[in-house]
Design a protein around this motif. Sequence first.
Motif, PDB file in Angstrom:
ATOM      1  N   ILE A  22       0.833  -1.207   0.000  1.00 21.26           N
ATOM      2  CA  ILE A  22       0.000   0.000   0.000  1.00 21.26           C
ATOM      3  C   ILE A  22       0.867   1.255   0.000  1.00 21.26           C
ATOM      4  O   ILE A  22       0.516   2.271  -0.608  1.00 21.26           O
ATOM      5  N   LEU A  23       2.017   1.208   0.672  1.00 16.16           N
ATOM      6  CA  LEU A  23       2.962   2.324   0.603  1.00 16.16           C
ATOM      7  C   LEU A  23       3.332   2.613  -0.846  1.00 16.16           C
ATOM      8  O   LEU A  23       3.404   3.774  -1.277  1.00 16.16           O
ATOM      9  N   ASN A  24       3.521   1.556  -1.611  1.00 14.42           N
ATOM     10  CA  ASN A  24       3.894   1.711  -3.017  1.00 14.42           C
ATOM     11  C   ASN A  24       2.793   2.370  -3.844  1.00 14.42           C
ATOM     12  O   ASN A  24       3.066   3.015  -4.858  1.00 14.42           O
ATOM     13  N   GLU A  25       1.526   2.246  -3.395  1.00 17.96           N
ATOM     14  CA  GLU A  25       0.417   2.794  -4.170  1.00 17.96           C
ATOM     15  C   GLU A  25       0.497   4.310  -4.301  1.00 17.96           C
ATOM     16  O   GLU A  25       0.117   4.879  -5.317  1.00 17.96           O
ATOM     17  N   THR A  26       1.009   5.001  -3.260  1.00 21.27           N
ATOM     18  CA  THR A  26       1.065   6.469  -3.292  1.00 21.27           C
ATOM     19  C   THR A  26       2.477   7.008  -3.441  1.00 21.27           C
ATOM     20  O   THR A  26       2.675   8.219  -3.421  1.00 21.27           O
ATOM     21  N   ILE A  27       3.455   6.129  -3.588  1.00 19.10           N
ATOM     22  CA  ILE A  27       4.837   6.581  -3.601  1.00 19.10           C
ATOM     23  C   ILE A  27       5.211   7.299  -4.898  1.00 19.10           C
ATOM     24  O   ILE A  27       6.222   7.992  -4.980  1.00 19.10           O
ATOM     25  N   MET A  28       4.371   7.160  -5.946  1.00 19.53           N
ATOM     26  CA  MET A  28       4.661   7.801  -7.235  1.00 19.53           C
ATOM     27  C   MET A  28       4.089   9.208  -7.349  1.00 19.53           C
ATOM     28  O   MET A  28       4.322   9.890  -8.347  1.00 19.53           O
ATOM     29  N   VAL A  29       3.356   9.654  -6.342  1.00 18.81           N
ATOM     30  CA  VAL A  29       2.627  10.916  -6.443  1.00 18.81           C
ATOM     31  C   VAL A  29       3.542  12.068  -6.815  1.00 18.81           C
ATOM     32  O   VAL A  29       3.210  12.903  -7.669  1.00 18.81           O
ATOM     33  N   ASN A  30       4.708  12.142  -6.176  1.00 15.19           N
ATOM     34  CA  ASN A  30       5.597  13.291  -6.379  1.00 15.19           C
ATOM     35  C   ASN A  30       6.569  13.123  -7.546  1.00 15.19           C
ATOM     36  O   ASN A  30       7.331  14.045  -7.848  1.00 15.19           O
ATOM     37  N   ALA A  31       6.568  11.959  -8.193  1.00 12.27           N
ATOM     38  CA  ALA A  31       7.567  11.674  -9.223  1.00 12.27           C
ATOM     39  C   ALA A  31       7.119  12.062 -10.623  1.00 12.27           C
ATOM     40  O   ALA A  31       7.931  12.033 -11.556  1.00 12.27           O
ATOM     41  N   ILE A  32       5.853  12.425 -10.805  1.00  7.39           N
ATOM     42  CA  ILE A  32       5.329  12.681 -12.144  1.00  7.39           C
ATOM     43  C   ILE A  32       6.128  13.754 -12.899  1.00  7.39           C
ATOM     44  O   ILE A  32       6.522  13.537 -14.060  1.00  7.39           O
ATOM     45  N   PRO A  33       6.400  14.941 -12.309  1.00  3.21           N
ATOM     46  CA  PRO A  33       7.148  15.960 -13.066  1.00  3.21           C
ATOM     47  C   PRO A  33       8.513  15.474 -13.545  1.00  3.21           C
ATOM     48  O   PRO A  33       8.912  15.748 -14.681  1.00  3.21           O
ATOM     49  N   ARG A  34       9.243  14.754 -12.688  1.00  5.32           N
ATOM     50  CA  ARG A  34      10.573  14.289 -13.095  1.00  5.32           C
ATOM     51  C   ARG A  34      10.469  13.227 -14.186  1.00  5.32           C
ATOM     52  O   ARG A  34      11.276  13.201 -15.124  1.00  5.32           O
ATOM     53  N   LEU A  35       9.480  12.361 -14.092  1.00  7.25           N
ATOM     54  CA  LEU A  35       9.296  11.337 -15.126  1.00  7.25           C
ATOM     55  C   LEU A  35       8.949  11.971 -16.464  1.00  7.25           C
ATOM     56  O   LEU A  35       9.406  11.503 -17.516  1.00  7.25           O
ATOM     57  N   MET A  36       8.138  13.015 -16.446  1.00 12.57           N
ATOM     58  CA  MET A  36       7.797  13.711 -17.689  1.00 12.57           C
ATOM     59  C   MET A  36       9.052  14.218 -18.376  1.00 12.57           C
ATOM     60  O   MET A  36       9.174  14.150 -19.606  1.00 12.57           O
ATOM     61  N   GLN A  37       9.993  14.705 -17.586  1.00 15.72           N
ATOM     62  CA  GLN A  37      11.224  15.259 -18.153  1.00 15.72           C
ATOM     63  C   GLN A  37      12.182  14.166 -18.612  1.00 15.72           C
ATOM     64  O   GLN A  37      12.684  14.210 -19.738  1.00 15.72           O
ATOM     65  N   GLU A  38      12.414  13.162 -17.765  1.00 15.04           N
ATOM     66  CA  GLU A  38      13.416  12.150 -18.079  1.00 15.04           C
ATOM     67  C   GLU A  38      12.954  11.189 -19.169  1.00 15.04           C
ATOM     68  O   GLU A  38      13.760  10.737 -19.989  1.00 15.04           O
ATOM     69  N   LEU A  39      11.667  10.842 -19.184  1.00 13.99           N
ATOM     70  CA  LEU A  39      11.163   9.889 -20.176  1.00 13.99           C
ATOM     71  C   LEU A  39      10.477  10.570 -21.353  1.00 13.99           C
ATOM     72  O   LEU A  39       9.950   9.913 -22.239  1.00 13.99           O
ATOM     73  N   GLU A  40      10.460  11.919 -21.324  1.00 18.87           N
ATOM     74  CA  GLU A  40       9.941  12.737 -22.427  1.00 18.87           C
ATOM     75  C   GLU A  40       8.502  12.365 -22.773  1.00 18.87           C
ATOM     76  O   GLU A  40       8.181  11.991 -23.900  1.00 18.87           O
TER      77      GLU A  40
END
Length: 495
Positions: A32-50
């Motif tokens: 369940i911890l993993n379910e919300t652990i991506m919340v803050n990573a979206i902006p960086r993923l947009m940049q790194e994975l284009e």
Amino acid sequence: MSESTATPVVERTNESPYAVLRWLVLATFVVILNETIMVNAIPRLMQELEVTARSAQWLSTAFMLTMAVVIPVTGWFLQRVTTRQAFTTAMTVFLAGTLLSALAPVFWLLVMGRIVQAAGTAVMLPLLMTTLMTIVPEHDRGRVMGNVTLAISVAPALGPAVSGVVLQLASWRWLFGLVLPVAGLVTVLALRKLTDVGETRPSRLDVPSIGLAALGFGTLVYGLSRIGAAEGSGVPALALVGAGLVVVAAFLLRQRALQRRDMPLLDLRVLSHRTYAVGVTVQSVSFLAMLGAMILLPLYLQDLRGLTPLETGLLVAPGGLAMGLLGPRVGRAFDRVGAKPLVVPGAIGLVIGLGMLSRVGETTPYAVVLAGHVVMMVSLAALFTPVFTISLGALPPHLYSHGSSLLGTSQQVAAAIGTAVSVTVLASRSNALLDAGASESAAFVGGVQWAFGAAALISLSVVALVFLLPSRVPGAGPAPVEEVDPTGEPDPVGC
């Protein structure tokens, strides 16, 4: 022996049967911890994975869709396999998805990893709740459920804060790289101690039901998640919602037909028990309001107030921690006094907390925002443990797994509805204020206020519904004055 009178079976070992719960709680905490652990990573993923923001949201949408599709099947699955088999399957699938996500070289493989993770996660919470209801005596369920709530409430609250810290120090891949060895160690240790609980019931899997569940719930949740988003050239969101509802209705009709042969994928006879039906409605509406607030607060704190993801996670963490830490106390109070003295103030407090958040502005002190969030989460603590316990307790044992599965499915749909309502109200009110000449910040604040206000209005129904719940399951008395674990252990779950 008939299924309705069968006595739950716990494999004989030298350990307390309650020890089974320790391992299930620990594993459930990790997934369940993993379910919300991506919340803050979206902006960086947009940049790194284009990828675009719309594409990046699939990391959350795909997870939610998979949960909605898999959970309806868990009622059948948990009756057919042993506790160890269910645990092994769930954690193996989760570990495979975590590894794939950590190593994903391209975005679409990362999304696939999240889907595989969700498939494993979808089994764990129904497995935990079904096992709890099977082995814990009636008079002790509130206390044990409170300890379980401590784990499953703290985990999603810590997710954004943990991800904020990791992203400050390392790559987004470490969000999975850190979870992988922890989940693997928990799995290995648990399988050395875990015992089988209950009896399996062989039954035939109805393939058309799986197809209807996947298509119906998947389309419904996806359509709801698209409401409020900019429409492209695809199918309109409302059309998807309508189609999903039609297929879900077909799924429900098929389950009714299969019940006559005692072979439904999801047994709807749980809804014939009034206490369960009211309880699952209370849980779903409360979950809807909570998810709406979880969507709105980061938008308000980051887009308007300029907080970083880490600062946002730390600001909302106290509410989740308070909710979790109160779980054991709420559970003990439920065992002593029943549900009504807890759920009525909890329902009223939920409306008050959301009402406080509906008054936030451009310069509202952060202490006020924190207070509103804490009031809301503490109120949910007073609701969730008693309602969950009394709802499942109203079912006969052979329906526990189906009751847990239907509750999980309804929560996923409620989460999608909460997100859709919040985003739609926010966008429509903001656009109306912009058209009237308001500044962008003033229009955004107006949208946030209306969205929180809508959640508060929806929560008024919870206040009415909790009065329909009994204080105790018929035939259950209060706990003994000395709350002694039947196994002689002071803390059955180790939380």
